[in-house]
Write a protein that holds these residues in place. Structure first.
Motif, PDB file in Angstrom:
ATOM      1  N   VAL A 424       0.851  -1.199   0.000  1.00  0.00           N
ATOM      2  CA  VAL A 424       0.000   0.000   0.000  1.00  0.00           C
ATOM      3  C   VAL A 424       0.890   1.253   0.000  1.00  0.00           C
ATOM      4  O   VAL A 424       0.674   2.193  -0.774  1.00  0.00           O
ATOM      5  CB  VAL A 424      -0.951   0.008   1.221  1.00  0.00           C
ATOM      6  CG1 VAL A 424      -1.726   1.322   1.304  1.00  0.00           C
ATOM      7  CG2 VAL A 424      -1.915  -1.178   1.146  1.00  0.00           C
ATOM      8  N   THR A 425       1.928   1.246   0.845  1.00  0.00           N
ATOM      9  CA  THR A 425       2.845   2.395   0.890  1.00  0.00           C
ATOM     10  C   THR A 425       3.531   2.587  -0.458  1.00  0.00           C
ATOM     11  O   THR A 425       3.691   3.704  -0.946  1.00  0.00           O
ATOM     12  CB  THR A 425       3.924   2.182   1.984  1.00  0.00           C
ATOM     13  OG1 THR A 425       3.306   1.641   3.133  1.00  0.00           O
ATOM     14  CG2 THR A 425       4.620   3.486   2.322  1.00  0.00           C
ATOM     15  N   ARG A 426       3.927   1.498  -1.097  1.00  0.00           N
ATOM     16  CA  ARG A 426       4.578   1.590  -2.410  1.00  0.00           C
ATOM     17  C   ARG A 426       3.635   2.256  -3.418  1.00  0.00           C
ATOM     18  O   ARG A 426       4.044   3.109  -4.200  1.00  0.00           O
ATOM     19  CB  ARG A 426       5.010   0.199  -2.888  1.00  0.00           C
ATOM     20  CG  ARG A 426       5.852   0.207  -4.159  1.00  0.00           C
ATOM     21  CD  ARG A 426       5.071  -0.213  -5.405  1.00  0.00           C
ATOM     22  NE  ARG A 426       4.557  -1.547  -5.330  1.00  0.00           N
ATOM     23  CZ  ARG A 426       5.192  -2.623  -5.798  1.00  0.00           C
ATOM     24  NH1 ARG A 426       6.360  -2.498  -6.360  1.00  0.00           N
ATOM     25  NH2 ARG A 426       4.614  -3.803  -5.714  1.00  0.00           N
ATOM     26  N   ALA A 427       2.349   1.864  -3.380  1.00  0.00           N
ATOM     27  CA  ALA A 427       1.409   2.459  -4.328  1.00  0.00           C
ATOM     28  C   ALA A 427       1.257   3.958  -4.063  1.00  0.00           C
ATOM     29  O   ALA A 427       1.202   4.775  -5.001  1.00  0.00           O
ATOM     30  CB  ALA A 427       0.054   1.760  -4.245  1.00  0.00           C
ATOM     31  N   ALA A 428       1.236   4.344  -2.767  1.00  0.00           N
ATOM     32  CA  ALA A 428       1.099   5.766  -2.430  1.00  0.00           C
ATOM     33  C   ALA A 428       2.313   6.544  -2.937  1.00  0.00           C
ATOM     34  O   ALA A 428       2.183   7.624  -3.529  1.00  0.00           O
ATOM     35  CB  ALA A 428       0.946   5.932  -0.921  1.00  0.00           C
ATOM     36  N   LEU A 429       3.497   5.976  -2.728  1.00  0.00           N
ATOM     37  CA  LEU A 429       4.716   6.634  -3.219  1.00  0.00           C
ATOM     38  C   LEU A 429       4.704   6.700  -4.750  1.00  0.00           C
ATOM     39  O   LEU A 429       5.132   7.676  -5.360  1.00  0.00           O
ATOM     40  CB  LEU A 429       5.955   5.869  -2.743  1.00  0.00           C
ATOM     41  CG  LEU A 429       6.228   5.911  -1.234  1.00  0.00           C
ATOM     42  CD1 LEU A 429       7.138   4.769  -0.828  1.00  0.00           C
ATOM     43  CD2 LEU A 429       6.844   7.256  -0.858  1.00  0.00           C
ATOM     44  N   GLY A 430       4.163   5.628  -5.359  1.00  0.00           N
ATOM     45  CA  GLY A 430       4.081   5.579  -6.824  1.00  0.00           C
ATOM     46  C   GLY A 430       3.175   6.672  -7.362  1.00  0.00           C
ATOM     47  O   GLY A 430       3.457   7.269  -8.399  1.00  0.00           O
ATOM     48  N   LEU A 431       2.091   6.934  -6.615  1.00  0.00           N
ATOM     49  CA  LEU A 431       1.183   8.007  -7.032  1.00  0.00           C
ATOM     50  C   LEU A 431       1.938   9.341  -7.059  1.00  0.00           C
ATOM     51  O   LEU A 431       1.765  10.159  -7.966  1.00  0.00           O
ATOM     52  CB  LEU A 431      -0.007   8.070  -6.067  1.00  0.00           C
ATOM     53  CG  LEU A 431      -1.036   9.159  -6.348  1.00  0.00           C
ATOM     54  CD1 LEU A 431      -1.705   8.945  -7.704  1.00  0.00           C
ATOM     55  CD2 LEU A 431      -2.120   9.177  -5.252  1.00  0.00           C
ATOM     56  N   MET A 432       2.817   9.499  -6.077  1.00  0.00           N
ATOM     57  CA  MET A 432       3.597  10.745  -6.020  1.00  0.00           C
ATOM     58  C   MET A 432       4.554  10.840  -7.221  1.00  0.00           C
ATOM     59  O   MET A 432       4.677  11.893  -7.857  1.00  0.00           O
ATOM     60  CB  MET A 432       4.384  10.774  -4.709  1.00  0.00           C
ATOM     61  CG  MET A 432       5.019  12.086  -4.414  1.00  0.00           C
ATOM     62  SD  MET A 432       5.539  12.142  -2.703  1.00  0.00           S
ATOM     63  CE  MET A 432       6.959  11.114  -2.745  1.00  0.00           C
ATOM     64  N   ILE A 433       5.189   9.726  -7.559  1.00  0.00           N
ATOM     65  CA  ILE A 433       6.121   9.753  -8.692  1.00  0.00           C
ATOM     66  C   ILE A 433       5.347  10.000  -9.998  1.00  0.00           C
ATOM     67  O   ILE A 433       5.783  10.764 -10.868  1.00  0.00           O
ATOM     68  CB  ILE A 433       6.928   8.441  -8.766  1.00  0.00           C
ATOM     69  CG1 ILE A 433       7.755   8.262  -7.495  1.00  0.00           C
ATOM     70  CG2 ILE A 433       7.837   8.439  -9.990  1.00  0.00           C
ATOM     71  CD1 ILE A 433       8.539   6.973  -7.421  1.00  0.00           C
ATOM     72  N   PHE A 434       4.177   9.358 -10.118  1.00  0.00           N
ATOM     73  CA  PHE A 434       3.351   9.582 -11.320  1.00  0.00           C
ATOM     74  C   PHE A 434       2.950  11.064 -11.418  1.00  0.00           C
ATOM     75  O   PHE A 434       3.050  11.680 -12.484  1.00  0.00           O
ATOM     76  CB  PHE A 434       2.117   8.680 -11.263  1.00  0.00           C
ATOM     77  CG  PHE A 434       1.062   9.029 -12.282  1.00  0.00           C
ATOM     78  CD1 PHE A 434       1.334   8.974 -13.647  1.00  0.00           C
ATOM     79  CD2 PHE A 434      -0.208   9.438 -11.874  1.00  0.00           C
ATOM     80  CE1 PHE A 434       0.357   9.311 -14.583  1.00  0.00           C
ATOM     81  CE2 PHE A 434      -1.184   9.771 -12.800  1.00  0.00           C
ATOM     82  CZ  PHE A 434      -0.898   9.718 -14.162  1.00  0.00           C
ATOM     83  N   THR A 435       2.554  11.664 -10.265  1.00  0.00           N
ATOM     84  CA  THR A 435       2.188  13.086 -10.270  1.00  0.00           C
ATOM     85  C   THR A 435       3.377  13.936 -10.695  1.00  0.00           C
ATOM     86  O   THR A 435       3.239  14.895 -11.466  1.00  0.00           O
ATOM     87  CB  THR A 435       1.718  13.522  -8.863  1.00  0.00           C
ATOM     88  OG1 THR A 435       0.781  12.565  -8.385  1.00  0.00           O
ATOM     89  CG2 THR A 435       1.087  14.893  -8.879  1.00  0.00           C
ATOM     90  N   SER A 436       4.558  13.569 -10.201  1.00  0.00           N
ATOM     91  CA  SER A 436       5.752  14.342 -10.568  1.00  0.00           C
ATOM     92  C   SER A 436       6.020  14.248 -12.064  1.00  0.00           C
ATOM     93  O   SER A 436       6.487  15.197 -12.696  1.00  0.00           O
ATOM     94  CB  SER A 436       6.968  13.850  -9.777  1.00  0.00           C
ATOM     95  OG  SER A 436       7.594  12.778 -10.446  1.00  0.00           O
ATOM     96  N   ALA A 437       5.683  13.089 -12.658  1.00  0.00           N
ATOM     97  CA  ALA A 437       5.873  12.943 -14.109  1.00  0.00           C
ATOM     98  C   ALA A 437       4.931  13.880 -14.858  1.00  0.00           C
ATOM     99  O   ALA A 437       5.310  14.475 -15.886  1.00  0.00           O
ATOM    100  CB  ALA A 437       5.639  11.488 -14.520  1.00  0.00           C
ATOM    101  N   LEU A 438       3.703  14.029 -14.346  1.00  0.00           N
ATOM    102  CA  LEU A 438       2.752  14.951 -14.988  1.00  0.00           C
ATOM    103  C   LEU A 438       3.279  16.389 -14.916  1.00  0.00           C
ATOM    104  O   LEU A 438       3.232  17.136 -15.902  1.00  0.00           O
ATOM    105  CB  LEU A 438       1.378  14.858 -14.314  1.00  0.00           C
ATOM    106  CG  LEU A 438       0.604  13.554 -14.524  1.00  0.00           C
ATOM    107  CD1 LEU A 438      -0.688  13.583 -13.711  1.00  0.00           C
ATOM    108  CD2 LEU A 438       0.287  13.327 -16.000  1.00  0.00           C
ATOM    109  N   LEU A 439       3.801  16.765 -13.734  1.00  0.00           N
ATOM    110  CA  LEU A 439       4.363  18.113 -13.593  1.00  0.00           C
ATOM    111  C   LEU A 439       5.518  18.305 -14.575  1.00  0.00           C
ATOM    112  O   LEU A 439       5.657  19.358 -15.209  1.00  0.00           O
ATOM    113  CB  LEU A 439       4.894  18.336 -12.164  1.00  0.00           C
ATOM    114  CG  LEU A 439       3.889  18.330 -11.020  1.00  0.00           C
ATOM    115  CD1 LEU A 439       4.581  18.625  -9.702  1.00  0.00           C
ATOM    116  CD2 LEU A 439       2.794  19.370 -11.288  1.00  0.00           C
ATOM    117  N   GLY A 440       6.343  17.260 -14.683  1.00  0.00           N
ATOM    118  CA  GLY A 440       7.498  17.336 -15.585  1.00  0.00           C
ATOM    119  C   GLY A 440       7.060  17.533 -17.029  1.00  0.00           C
ATOM    120  O   GLY A 440       7.604  18.369 -17.750  1.00  0.00           O
TER     121      GLY A 440
END
Ligand code: HEM
Ligand code: HEM
Length: 456
Positions: A424-440
């Motif tokens: 579950v924690t990995r998925a939450a962290l993954g959501l953050m990385i995915f969001t950062s990709a959108l910002l990028g």
């Protein structure tokens, strides 16, 4: 480094194309990772819809991060610095643009075929034969463009970044064709153990002879430029280059230590995995000594900040990798989330960070304007850094729980509840990385196409 001259703008279109390719596919790739991670928490969520079952999403994620995000990001930077280091123009800008287009067509074909269930089912070599041929084609186009640029150079001395780019491309085209057994279009495979050996010879070469040399090339360019300091040692850079080529080509069998491959091959793989400390430290000492006393300059340049952080990740992933090649250690770490942690530290923390750094370093130069938003880029930096550090912690713990439980005779499914909250924690962290990709992606698009030119 001989990069003081200013040749006519060249390679810019191709560089822009590859930077945009990387930023776009990073969003798709991380979304696929997130989808896969969510399915591992809630297996019934997608109701067994065939084209998004975990078994299809995983290879799509992996192939997209490797060939959609990281490699194009590194190539975007290479198209910028290559002609500059050689004091010439890129051999053919048109060919570069065509390469970008064929590259993207290959990625679309990868996603469509894998989602539709067409796979050769060999890890890192899942793509079917027609897609394999497209990959070989794009690497061949790159080889022609880059080698012809070397041929028409006005600068007699070949800086180490040039060596690394050429080696990365030539070796990948060759080992991709071999590892994917392209002379057997139906199966894309040999039979039995020889197939496993060949596959992993290629498999680790994706990291060792594609991502590592291209990342080293970008770091060797960006760090001295950002620090405005000469490279600490050219001799050390060449020692690291040749040591990498000689040693890294022999490590593939460390993926097969639990498999009945010949013992001598395992010994070669283990010894060379430990010997990897030579090229790794030659590279890192060179970069870190070049940056000694210049951390302020690195901090001031977001591109260099990403790249420098990537070099620190390289230290950790390599030391970890050498340890994982020891049979006693691997008895615990093999086949579980420990390896997934290692994979993310390497591919995202090291090569991905350097790819992002390369993109942010060259974008202002190829557009002639500052980055659209330094703030967004900084934000992305911290999201990726926290995300990858978090991945490393939770996946390593999950891996250790799995490894120790299995060695004590526990069955796989009974350990799943113990690692659920780490997933579950990995998925939450993954959501953050995915969001950062959108910002990028937003930042890259604004910088390329809608840039007022005066924001910071
Ligand atoms: C651009 C950033 C990323 C890179 C470079 C990357 C790279 C990789 C690689 C190389 C693997 C194969 C690992 C192995 O077989 O040992 C993998 C697997 C995986 N990644 Fe990522 N990844 C990234 C982002 C993400 C994100 C944001 C998530 C979301 C949580 C994610 C979730 C996964 C999952 C679930 C797997 C499959 C693990 C398994 O088979 O148990 N990844 N990734
Ligand atoms: C000195 C350098 C390195 C050594 C000795 C090393 C060693 C290893 C070993 C032994 C494994 C297999 C683990 C197992 O299956 O039990 C492995 C897996 C892996 N390594 Fe490394 N590694 C190194 C650097 C890197 C780097 C720099 C990257 C990325 C750029 C990387 C990416 C991966 C990935 C993605 C896997 C997972 C493969 C799979 O799907 O099974 N490694 N490494």
């Amino acid at each position: 480094m001989t990069d003081t001259e200013s040749p006519p703008p060249s390679g810019h279109l191709s560089a822009k194309g590859f930077c945009l390719t990387s930023a776009f596919w990073m969003t798709v790739a991380t979304f696929m990772g997130l989808l896969g991670a969510t399915e591992l928490i809630a297996p019934d969520l997608t109701g067994n819809t065939a084209w998004i079952v975990f078994g299809r999403i995983r290879p799509i994620h992996v192939n997209l991060v490797l060939f959609g995000f990281v490699t194009p990001g590194l190539l975007g930077a290479a198209f910028y610095f290559f002609p500059r280091l050689l004091r010439t123009t890129i051999y053919s800008e048109k060919l570069g643009v065509v390469t970008v287009l064929v590259w993207n067509a290959t990625l679309v074909a990868t996603v469509v075929t894998l989602a539709a269930g067409y796979t050769q089912a060999r890890e890192y070599a899942e793509m079917i034969w027609p897609v394999d041929m497209m990959v070989v084609l794009v690497f061949s186009l790159l080889i022609v463009n880059f080698l012809m640029t070397v041929r028409q150079r006005k600068e007699p001395v070949l800086y180490v970044s040039v060596w690394y780019v050429c080696a990365g491309l030539v070796l990948t085209a060759t080992t991709y064709a071999l590892g994917n057994v392209i002379w057997k279009p139906d199966s894309g495979a040999l039979i039995g153990i020889p197939d496993a050996i060949l596959l992993w010879f290629y498999g680790h070469n994706v990291f060792g002879l594609l991502l590592t040399p291209l990342s080293a090339a970008v770091a060797y360019y960006v760090i001295p430029r950002a620090c405005r300091a000469p490279l600490y040692s050219h001799t050390l850079s060449l020692l690291g280059f040749w040591a990498l080529l000689v040693i890294y080509t022999h490590v593939g069998t460390h993926h097969l230590l639990q498999v009945p491959v010949p013992t001598w091959l395992k010994v070669v793989a283990i010894v060379d995995s430990v010997a990897m400390v030579i090229p790794v430290m030659a590279f890192l000492i060179n970069i870190w000594y070049t940056a000694r006393g210049k951390l302020g300059e690195i901090h001031a340049d977001i591109g260099a900040k990403f790249v420098f952080t990537g070099t620190i990740m390289y230290f950790f992933v390599s030391i970890q990798g050498s340890m994982m090649a020891l049979p006693q250690v691997q008895r615990v770490t093999h086949f579980n989330n420990w390896v997934v942690a290692h994979a993310h530290i390497g591919v995202l923390g090291f090569a991905g960070m350097i790819a992002l750094g390369g993109i942010y370093y060259v974008l202002p130069k190829i557009t002639g304007k500052p980055l659209y938003s330094r703030l967004l880029a900084d934000f992305q930096y911290w999201m990726v850094l926290i995300g990858i550090a978090g991945f490393a912690v939770v996946l390593t713990i999950a891996g250790l729980i799995q490894g120790h439980a299995w060695i004590n005779g526990e069955t796989v499914y009974r350990v799943l509840p113990q690692i659920h909250h780490y997933y579950v924690t990995r998925a939450a962290l993954g959501l953050m990385i995915f969001t950062s990709a959108l910002l990028g992606l937003y930042n890259v698009i604004r910088t390329l196409f809608f840039n007022p030119g005066d924001r910071s």
